[in-house]
Write an enzyme that holds these catalytic residues in place. Structure first.
Site, PDB file in Angstrom:
ATOM      1  N   GLY A  68      38.697  25.258 120.310  1.00  0.00           N
ATOM      2  CA  GLY A  68      37.644  26.232 120.577  1.00  0.00           C
ATOM      3  C   GLY A  68      38.056  27.639 120.237  1.00  0.00           C
ATOM      4  N   GLY A  70      36.819  29.555 117.318  1.00  0.00           N
ATOM      5  CA  GLY A  70      35.833  30.360 116.605  1.00  0.00           C
ATOM      6  C   GLY A  70      34.697  30.909 117.436  1.00  0.00           C
ATOM      7  N   GLU A  71      34.467  30.353 118.600  1.00  0.00           N
ATOM      8  CA  GLU A  71      33.307  30.768 119.373  1.00  0.00           C
ATOM      9  C   GLU A  71      33.329  32.249 119.734  1.00  0.00           C
ATOM     10  OE1 GLU A  71      35.133  28.152 120.088  1.00  0.00           O
ATOM     11  OE2 GLU A  71      33.842  26.401 120.268  1.00  0.00           O
TER      12      GLU A  71
END
Length: 104
Positions: A68, A70-71
């Site tokens: 996780g 790039g969020e």
């Protein structure tokens, strides 16, 4: 910075990208109409000679190898798109996805 636009590619020093408020209050950057920053070239820093690459297995990643990461970089994207459409159309959209039927 590498900038690509209708006139082709050009390079702009990072220190010259933003204008001071007194230069031209109506323009806060040296980018022209239709120009986009396509790359940022940074000189190699002296500290980099001590950096090393550790080839370790990631036990937290999913079976596809994704994490996780790039969020956080896209958190503001939806708000920016909604705000841009508001400035372009005058219609405020407060629900996602931002689609054309929301403007009718």
């Amino acid at each position: 910075m590498v900038v690509l636009g209708p006139g082709g590619e050009r390079r702009v020093p990072v220190v010259d990208l933003h204008r001071l408020p007194g230069d031209r209050p109506d323009q806060d950057t040296v980018l022209g109409h239709g120009e986009l920053i396509t790359a940022v070239e940074l000189p190699r820093h002296e500290v980099a000679r001590w950096s090393t690459y550790l080839d370790e297995e990631d036990t937290v990643a999913t079976p596809m190898g994704s994490r996780g990461i790039g969020e956080i970089g896209i958190v503001g994207t939806a708000a920016a798109v909604a705000n841009a459409t508001y400035h372009a159309t005058g219609v405020r959209v407060r629900e996602l996805p931002v689609t054309a039927d929301r403007f009718l």
